[in-house]
Design an enzyme around this catalytic site. Structure first.
Site: not given
Length: 192
Positions: A20, A41, A44, A52, A72-73, A75, A98
């Site tokens: 994050h 994560h 994400n 580059r 989870d399909g 995220h 998560d």
């Protein structure tokens, strides 16, 4: 602060993770060189992998020990789940859920850290539409990873052995061995 990372890693058993973050590749590499060993994560809310500017993902691939991904399909697209397993290998991947408090609950309004969360068809979002954690348990993340094309053995390893090793707990959990804590999930051939 790289000095703080070095101090934490030198004085404790703490695993320092990056995630994050808007860090560029160079900053992420400096963090890894200071002692970061884990990426939270993957993909994400972090700088993307581009040709580059490889960002956090590129730095993690080059040097970080473990990466975790929310399978989870929602995220992460299934293609990227498969790509991550090929890029990092099944020795470095950690599946995580998560999961937040709306996990397993029906559609409706919930809260997360004092913020309203709306659950709709398994997707938890904040009022503005930002994904607010997952409503998926780890067993579902394993099932989904396999349905996305990840080998069953790799998905199981990413949900058991690798997270235990990443957290420095493999001598206690993560596999079935005499003397370890026996957290067991029994699944049939359809992963139910």
């Amino acid at each position: 602060d790289f000095k703080t990372i070095r101090e934490i890693c030198a004085k404790t058993d703490t695993v320092v993770s990056m995630g994050h973050t808007s860090a560029d590749y160079e900053t992420a590499m400096a963090s890894i060189n200071a002692g970061v060993k884990h990426t939270t994560h993957l993909f994400n809310a972090m700088t993307p992998l581009t040709h580059r500017a490889p960002g956090v993902v590129g730095a993690a691939q080059d040097k970080a020990s473990y990466v975790e991904i929310i399978s989870d399909g929602i995220h992460i697209h299934p293609s990227i789940i498969r790509t991550a397993f090929r890029l990092f290998g099944d020795d470095r991947m950690c599946l995580i859920s998560d999961a937040m408090r709306a996990c397993g609950m029906p559609d409706g309004e919930y809260s997360l850290g004092g913020q309203k969360v709306f659950m709709n068809n398994g997707k938890a979002t904040l009022e503005g539409g930002t994904i607010a954690g997952s409503a998926t348990v780890l067993a579902d993340c394993v099932r989904r990873a396999v349905s996305f094309g990840v080998k069953l053995e790799s998905a199981i390893k990413a949900a058991t052995i690798n997270p235990a090793k990443s957290a420095g707990l493999y001598d206690v959990v993560g596999s079935l061995k005499e003397g370890k804590q026996a957290d067991v999930v029994v699944l049939d051939k359809d992963l139910n």
